[in-house]
Design a protein around this motif. Structure first.
Motif, PDB file in Angstrom:
ATOM      1  N   LEU A  74       0.815  -1.214   0.000  1.00 18.76           N
ATOM      2  CA  LEU A  74       0.000   0.000   0.000  1.00 18.76           C
ATOM      3  C   LEU A  74       0.851   1.268   0.000  1.00 18.76           C
ATOM      4  CD1 LEU A  74      -2.851  -0.980   2.453  1.00 18.76           C
ATOM      5  CD2 LEU A  74      -2.926  -0.887  -0.027  1.00 18.76           C
ATOM      6  N   PHE A  75       2.100   1.161   0.431  1.00 18.91           N
ATOM      7  CA  PHE A  75       2.970   2.332   0.481  1.00 18.91           C
ATOM      8  C   PHE A  75       3.927   2.404  -0.703  1.00 18.91           C
ATOM      9  CE2 PHE A  75       1.443   1.798   4.755  1.00 18.91           C
ATOM     10  CZ  PHE A  75       1.088   3.095   5.070  1.00 18.91           C
ATOM     11  N   GLU A  76       3.732   1.534  -1.664  1.00 18.46           N
ATOM     12  CA  GLU A  76       4.497   1.590  -2.908  1.00 18.46           C
ATOM     13  C   GLU A  76       3.835   2.612  -3.840  1.00 18.46           C
ATOM     14  OE1 GLU A  76       7.302  -0.105  -3.695  1.00 18.46           O
ATOM     15  OE2 GLU A  76       7.290  -0.865  -1.641  1.00 18.46           O
ATOM     16  N   PRO A  77       4.558   3.089  -4.849  1.00 18.63           N
ATOM     17  CA  PRO A  77       3.938   3.996  -5.814  1.00 18.63           C
ATOM     18  C   PRO A  77       2.739   3.328  -6.494  1.00 18.63           C
ATOM     19  CG  PRO A  77       6.308   3.971  -6.100  1.00 18.63           C
ATOM     20  CD  PRO A  77       5.973   2.899  -5.105  1.00 18.63           C
ATOM     21  N   ALA A  78       1.700   4.104  -6.719  1.00 19.14           N
ATOM     22  CA  ALA A  78       0.457   3.568  -7.285  1.00 19.14           C
ATOM     23  C   ALA A  78       0.605   3.380  -8.791  1.00 19.14           C
ATOM     24  CB  ALA A  78      -0.699   4.502  -6.969  1.00 19.14           C
ATOM     25  N   THR A  79       1.062   2.190  -9.154  1.00 17.55           N
ATOM     26  CA  THR A  79       1.229   1.869 -10.570  1.00 17.55           C
ATOM     27  C   THR A  79       0.443   0.602 -10.891  1.00 17.55           C
ATOM     28  OG1 THR A  79       3.172   0.505 -10.157  1.00 17.55           O
ATOM     29  CG2 THR A  79       3.563   2.846 -10.584  1.00 17.55           C
ATOM     30  N   LEU A 110      -7.805   1.519  -8.088  1.00 17.53           N
ATOM     31  CA  LEU A 110      -7.265   2.572  -7.244  1.00 17.53           C
ATOM     32  C   LEU A 110      -8.270   3.714  -7.160  1.00 17.53           C
ATOM     33  CD1 LEU A 110      -4.553   3.052  -5.805  1.00 17.53           C
ATOM     34  CD2 LEU A 110      -3.810   4.278  -7.835  1.00 17.53           C
ATOM     35  N   SER A 111      -8.361   4.359  -6.000  1.00 15.61           N
ATOM     36  CA  SER A 111      -9.252   5.507  -5.863  1.00 15.61           C
ATOM     37  C   SER A 111      -8.659   6.698  -6.613  1.00 15.61           C
ATOM     38  CB  SER A 111      -9.458   5.861  -4.390  1.00 15.61           C
ATOM     39  OG  SER A 111      -8.255   6.328  -3.840  1.00 15.61           O
ATOM     40  N   GLN A 112      -9.453   7.740  -6.782  1.00 10.60           N
ATOM     41  CA  GLN A 112      -8.987   8.894  -7.552  1.00 10.60           C
ATOM     42  C   GLN A 112      -7.859   9.635  -6.850  1.00 10.60           C
ATOM     43  OE1 GLN A 112     -12.334  11.322  -8.516  1.00 10.60           O
ATOM     44  NE2 GLN A 112     -13.175   9.832  -9.951  1.00 10.60           N
ATOM     45  N   ASP A 113      -7.897   9.670  -5.523  1.00 13.84           N
ATOM     46  CA  ASP A 113      -6.834  10.365  -4.795  1.00 13.84           C
ATOM     47  C   ASP A 113      -5.639   9.453  -4.509  1.00 13.84           C
ATOM     48  OD1 ASP A 113      -7.956   8.731  -2.924  1.00 13.84           O
ATOM     49  OD2 ASP A 113      -8.300  10.300  -1.438  1.00 13.84           O
ATOM     50  N   GLU A 114      -5.708   8.219  -4.947  1.00 15.80           N
ATOM     51  CA  GLU A 114      -4.643   7.224  -4.837  1.00 15.80           C
ATOM     52  C   GLU A 114      -4.258   6.903  -3.390  1.00 15.80           C
ATOM     53  OE1 GLU A 114      -1.372   8.389  -7.288  1.00 15.80           O
ATOM     54  OE2 GLU A 114      -2.510   8.148  -9.138  1.00 15.80           O
ATOM     55  N   HIS A 115      -5.221   7.009  -2.468  1.00 12.46           N
ATOM     56  CA  HIS A 115      -4.956   6.661  -1.071  1.00 12.46           C
ATOM     57  C   HIS A 115      -5.691   5.397  -0.645  1.00 12.46           C
ATOM     58  CE1 HIS A 115      -2.651  10.202  -0.256  1.00 12.46           C
ATOM     59  NE2 HIS A 115      -3.621  10.983  -0.713  1.00 12.46           N
TER      60      HIS A 115
END
Length: 142
Positions: A74-79, A110-115
């Protein structure tokens, strides 16, 4: 006029078949019956899958590799690669630790805010062909 026997009073017309049952992790007592609350069939398997997926490695004594270890991803870049890894971790953990469920599909978005990561999983229960859907959200918490 029909007469009722005492056996008729306690005979159920329709009984739901219980294939699987589990107790809750918190071991809560039923407010009326004063007995432990049991979860059966679909609910029991859904709770078991969530418990497995939200557990990290080394959180359980004597079973250090039980779980999916999703929190590290979850703490990796959102790819796309990260979402694919999350999907693969989910499939591997459920196949390994929950033999009562047969995975039909897993969708990770993934959510729009990527969280947040939205997970939608469809599976069937052993000895039952009806598909069951489990939706949950993985959050970054720290």
């Amino acid at each position: 006029m029909a007469t009722l026997n005492i056996a008729d009073k306690y005979t159920t017309i329709e009984k739901k078949t219980e294939l699987f049952s589990d107790f809750g992790l918190d071991l809560q007592a039923h407010p009326v019956k004063k007995d432990l609350i049991r979860y059966t069939n679909e609910t029991a398997i859904k709770r078991s899958i969530l418990n497995i997926l939200l557990t990290n490695y080394h959180e359980r004594f004597y079973k250090p590799y039980l779980g999916a270890n999703l929190r590290q991803l979850l703490f990796e870049p959102a790819t796309v690669d990260t979402l694919t890894s999350i999907r693969n971790y989910i499939i591997t953990a459920v196949k390994k630790f929950e033999p009562r469920a047969n995975i039909l599909s897993v969708t990770v978005t993934l959510s729009q805010d990527e969280h947040q990561v939205f997970v939608s999983m469809t599976f069937s229960i052993v000895n039952n062909t009806a598909p069951v859907t489990l939706n949950f959200i993985l959050n970054r918490v720290r």
